[in-house]
Design a protein around this motif. Sequence first.
Motif, PDB file in Angstrom:
ATOM      1  N   ASP A   1      40.306 -15.727 -20.917  1.00  0.00           N
ATOM      2  CA  ASP A   1      39.597 -16.679 -20.068  1.00  0.00           C
ATOM      3  C   ASP A   1      39.165 -16.047 -18.746  1.00  0.00           C
ATOM      4  O   ASP A   1      38.449 -16.683 -17.959  1.00  0.00           O
ATOM      5  CB  ASP A   1      40.480 -17.894 -19.764  1.00  0.00           C
ATOM      6  CG  ASP A   1      40.786 -18.726 -20.985  1.00  0.00           C
ATOM      7  OD1 ASP A   1      41.952 -19.165 -21.126  1.00  0.00           O
ATOM      8  OD2 ASP A   1      39.869 -18.936 -21.809  1.00  0.00           O
ATOM      9  N   THR A   2      39.587 -14.827 -18.502  1.00  0.00           N
ATOM     10  CA  THR A   2      39.214 -14.131 -17.276  1.00  0.00           C
ATOM     11  C   THR A   2      37.706 -13.964 -17.189  1.00  0.00           C
ATOM     12  O   THR A   2      37.075 -13.428 -18.106  1.00  0.00           O
ATOM     13  CB  THR A   2      39.894 -12.755 -17.212  1.00  0.00           C
ATOM     14  OG1 THR A   2      41.306 -12.943 -17.118  1.00  0.00           O
ATOM     15  CG2 THR A   2      39.410 -11.959 -16.008  1.00  0.00           C
ATOM     16  N   ALA A   3      37.131 -14.447 -16.096  1.00  0.00           N
ATOM     17  CA  ALA A   3      35.680 -14.409 -15.921  1.00  0.00           C
ATOM     18  C   ALA A   3      35.325 -15.009 -14.565  1.00  0.00           C
ATOM     19  O   ALA A   3      36.172 -15.616 -13.900  1.00  0.00           O
ATOM     20  CB  ALA A   3      34.979 -15.203 -17.023  1.00  0.00           C
ATOM     21  N   VAL A   4      34.076 -14.837 -14.195  1.00  0.00           N
ATOM     22  CA  VAL A   4      33.529 -15.612 -13.086  1.00  0.00           C
ATOM     23  C   VAL A   4      33.007 -16.917 -13.668  1.00  0.00           C
ATOM     24  O   VAL A   4      32.227 -16.895 -14.631  1.00  0.00           O
ATOM     25  CB  VAL A   4      32.409 -14.856 -12.361  1.00  0.00           C
ATOM     26  CG1 VAL A   4      31.808 -15.720 -11.258  1.00  0.00           C
ATOM     27  CG2 VAL A   4      32.943 -13.542 -11.777  1.00  0.00           C
ATOM     28  N   TYR A   5      33.432 -18.012 -13.099  1.00  0.00           N
ATOM     29  CA  TYR A   5      33.043 -19.332 -13.582  1.00  0.00           C
ATOM     30  C   TYR A   5      31.991 -19.922 -12.648  1.00  0.00           C
ATOM     31  O   TYR A   5      32.145 -19.909 -11.425  1.00  0.00           O
ATOM     32  CB  TYR A   5      34.259 -20.252 -13.649  1.00  0.00           C
ATOM     33  CG  TYR A   5      35.134 -19.969 -14.834  1.00  0.00           C
ATOM     34  CD1 TYR A   5      35.910 -18.813 -14.887  1.00  0.00           C
ATOM     35  CD2 TYR A   5      35.192 -20.849 -15.916  1.00  0.00           C
ATOM     36  CE1 TYR A   5      36.699 -18.525 -15.990  1.00  0.00           C
ATOM     37  CE2 TYR A   5      35.998 -20.587 -17.014  1.00  0.00           C
ATOM     38  CZ  TYR A   5      36.747 -19.421 -17.044  1.00  0.00           C
ATOM     39  OH  TYR A   5      37.537 -19.154 -18.136  1.00  0.00           O
ATOM     40  N   TYR A   6      30.942 -20.435 -13.250  1.00  0.00           N
ATOM     41  CA  TYR A   6      29.836 -21.030 -12.520  1.00  0.00           C
ATOM     42  C   TYR A   6      29.670 -22.487 -12.922  1.00  0.00           C
ATOM     43  O   TYR A   6      29.801 -22.825 -14.095  1.00  0.00           O
ATOM     44  CB  TYR A   6      28.523 -20.308 -12.832  1.00  0.00           C
ATOM     45  CG  TYR A   6      28.492 -18.845 -12.503  1.00  0.00           C
ATOM     46  CD1 TYR A   6      28.920 -17.893 -13.424  1.00  0.00           C
ATOM     47  CD2 TYR A   6      28.022 -18.396 -11.269  1.00  0.00           C
ATOM     48  CE1 TYR A   6      28.891 -16.539 -13.132  1.00  0.00           C
ATOM     49  CE2 TYR A   6      27.986 -17.041 -10.963  1.00  0.00           C
ATOM     50  CZ  TYR A   6      28.429 -16.128 -11.907  1.00  0.00           C
ATOM     51  OH  TYR A   6      28.388 -14.781 -11.611  1.00  0.00           O
ATOM     52  N   CYS A   7      29.338 -23.319 -11.952  1.00  0.00           N
ATOM     53  CA  CYS A   7      28.927 -24.667 -12.290  1.00  0.00           C
ATOM     54  C   CYS A   7      27.423 -24.779 -12.092  1.00  0.00           C
ATOM     55  O   CYS A   7      26.829 -24.028 -11.310  1.00  0.00           O
ATOM     56  CB  CYS A   7      29.665 -25.714 -11.465  1.00  0.00           C
ATOM     57  SG  CYS A   7      29.373 -25.671  -9.695  1.00  0.00           S
ATOM     58  N   ALA A   8      26.838 -25.691 -12.830  1.00  0.00           N
ATOM     59  CA  ALA A   8      25.391 -25.859 -12.791  1.00  0.00           C
ATOM     60  C   ALA A   8      25.045 -27.316 -13.066  1.00  0.00           C
ATOM     61  O   ALA A   8      25.833 -28.034 -13.693  1.00  0.00           O
ATOM     62  CB  ALA A   8      24.720 -24.949 -13.813  1.00  0.00           C
ATOM     63  N   ALA A   9      23.872 -27.730 -12.617  1.00  0.00           N
ATOM     64  CA  ALA A   9      23.436 -29.110 -12.802  1.00  0.00           C
ATOM     65  C   ALA A   9      22.067 -29.125 -13.464  1.00  0.00           C
ATOM     66  O   ALA A   9      21.186 -28.322 -13.124  1.00  0.00           O
ATOM     67  CB  ALA A   9      23.381 -29.838 -11.464  1.00  0.00           C
ATOM     68  N   SER A  10      21.909 -30.049 -14.397  1.00  0.00           N
ATOM     69  CA  SER A  10      20.659 -30.181 -15.141  1.00  0.00           C
ATOM     70  C   SER A  10      20.116 -31.594 -14.989  1.00  0.00           C
ATOM     71  O   SER A  10      20.853 -32.575 -15.113  1.00  0.00           O
ATOM     72  CB  SER A  10      20.902 -29.889 -16.620  1.00  0.00           C
ATOM     73  OG  SER A  10      19.754 -30.218 -17.388  1.00  0.00           O
ATOM     74  N   ARG A  11      18.812 -31.693 -14.783  1.00  0.00           N
ATOM     75  CA  ARG A  11      18.181 -33.005 -14.688  1.00  0.00           C
ATOM     76  C   ARG A  11      17.914 -33.622 -16.060  1.00  0.00           C
ATOM     77  O   ARG A  11      17.519 -34.783 -16.158  1.00  0.00           O
ATOM     78  CB  ARG A  11      16.862 -32.881 -13.918  1.00  0.00           C
ATOM     79  CG  ARG A  11      17.051 -32.637 -12.437  1.00  0.00           C
ATOM     80  CD  ARG A  11      15.753 -32.338 -11.743  1.00  0.00           C
ATOM     81  NE  ARG A  11      15.240 -31.016 -12.090  1.00  0.00           N
ATOM     82  CZ  ARG A  11      14.201 -30.451 -11.510  1.00  0.00           C
ATOM     83  NH1 ARG A  11      13.530 -31.100 -10.576  1.00  0.00           N
ATOM     84  NH2 ARG A  11      13.798 -29.250 -11.868  1.00  0.00           N
ATOM     85  N   LEU A  12      18.145 -32.857 -17.113  1.00  0.00           N
ATOM     86  CA  LEU A  12      17.893 -33.358 -18.458  1.00  0.00           C
ATOM     87  C   LEU A  12      18.989 -34.316 -18.888  1.00  0.00           C
ATOM     88  O   LEU A  12      20.140 -34.188 -18.500  1.00  0.00           O
ATOM     89  CB  LEU A  12      17.803 -32.196 -19.442  1.00  0.00           C
ATOM     90  CG  LEU A  12      16.666 -31.212 -19.186  1.00  0.00           C
ATOM     91  CD1 LEU A  12      16.750 -30.045 -20.160  1.00  0.00           C
ATOM     92  CD2 LEU A  12      15.319 -31.914 -19.303  1.00  0.00           C
ATOM     93  N   PHE A  13      18.619 -35.255 -19.717  1.00  0.00           N
ATOM     94  CA  PHE A  13      19.565 -36.263 -20.193  1.00  0.00           C
ATOM     95  C   PHE A  13      20.447 -35.689 -21.295  1.00  0.00           C
ATOM     96  O   PHE A  13      20.016 -34.838 -22.076  1.00  0.00           O
ATOM     97  CB  PHE A  13      18.786 -37.471 -20.726  1.00  0.00           C
ATOM     98  CG  PHE A  13      19.664 -38.568 -21.244  1.00  0.00           C
ATOM     99  CD1 PHE A  13      19.855 -38.743 -22.603  1.00  0.00           C
ATOM    100  CD2 PHE A  13      20.297 -39.433 -20.366  1.00  0.00           C
ATOM    101  CE1 PHE A  13      20.667 -39.751 -23.081  1.00  0.00           C
ATOM    102  CE2 PHE A  13      21.112 -40.442 -20.830  1.00  0.00           C
ATOM    103  CZ  PHE A  13      21.303 -40.608 -22.194  1.00  0.00           C
ATOM    104  N   GLY A  14      21.686 -36.143 -21.346  1.00  0.00           N
ATOM    105  CA  GLY A  14      22.576 -35.766 -22.428  1.00  0.00           C
ATOM    106  C   GLY A  14      23.346 -34.481 -22.156  1.00  0.00           C
ATOM    107  O   GLY A  14      23.345 -33.952 -21.050  1.00  0.00           O
ATOM    108  N   ILE A  15      23.999 -33.989 -23.190  1.00  0.00           N
ATOM    109  CA  ILE A  15      24.784 -32.758 -23.092  1.00  0.00           C
ATOM    110  C   ILE A  15      23.849 -31.556 -23.132  1.00  0.00           C
ATOM    111  O   ILE A  15      22.963 -31.468 -23.985  1.00  0.00           O
ATOM    112  CB  ILE A  15      25.796 -32.665 -24.248  1.00  0.00           C
ATOM    113  CG1 ILE A  15      26.812 -33.801 -24.149  1.00  0.00           C
ATOM    114  CG2 ILE A  15      26.492 -31.318 -24.254  1.00  0.00           C
ATOM    115  CD1 ILE A  15      27.691 -33.754 -22.932  1.00  0.00           C
ATOM    116  N   ARG A  16      24.060 -30.638 -22.235  1.00  0.00           N
ATOM    117  CA  ARG A  16      23.226 -29.428 -22.147  1.00  0.00           C
ATOM    118  C   ARG A  16      24.119 -28.207 -22.298  1.00  0.00           C
ATOM    119  O   ARG A  16      25.007 -27.978 -21.486  1.00  0.00           O
ATOM    120  CB  ARG A  16      22.503 -29.382 -20.800  1.00  0.00           C
ATOM    121  CG  ARG A  16      21.537 -30.545 -20.618  1.00  0.00           C
ATOM    122  CD  ARG A  16      20.393 -30.460 -21.610  1.00  0.00           C
ATOM    123  NE  ARG A  16      19.918 -31.763 -22.032  1.00  0.00           N
ATOM    124  CZ  ARG A  16      19.048 -31.929 -23.029  1.00  0.00           C
ATOM    125  NH1 ARG A  16      18.595 -30.895 -23.705  1.00  0.00           N
ATOM    126  NH2 ARG A  16      18.655 -33.150 -23.353  1.00  0.00           N
TER     127      ARG A  16
END
Length: 124
Positions: free
Chosen positions: A90-105
Amino acid sequence: EVQLQASGGGLVQAGGSLRLSCAASGFTFDDYAVGWFRQAPGKEREGVSCISSKGGGTFYADSVKGRFTISSDNAKNTVYLQMNGLKPEDTAVYYCAASRLFGIRELSTEYDYWGQGTLVTVSS
């Protein structure tokens, strides 16, 4: 100005837990799908988890299913990734992101805004 601030990474032993936070400013998280991605050294960025707008649904990669939980706090405009049973892989750089699209992306190309990343290191 739209900003995402990821935090909560660190060094943990295998089997331990961490909670990542992704705080948004300049927009309302509840109107966006929010995803967590990670990138390990020498590997491509991969999708880890996603929560759809209005908290309507969640997605987990097979590699983290049953160990990670994504949730949102609309009052704080923050999305969390609770990571339990951490493994060295699980070692990694973790990023969060936001999408304007509906549903699971699931694809990184579907996201409009990205945080700066937080490093998670799991020792064996």
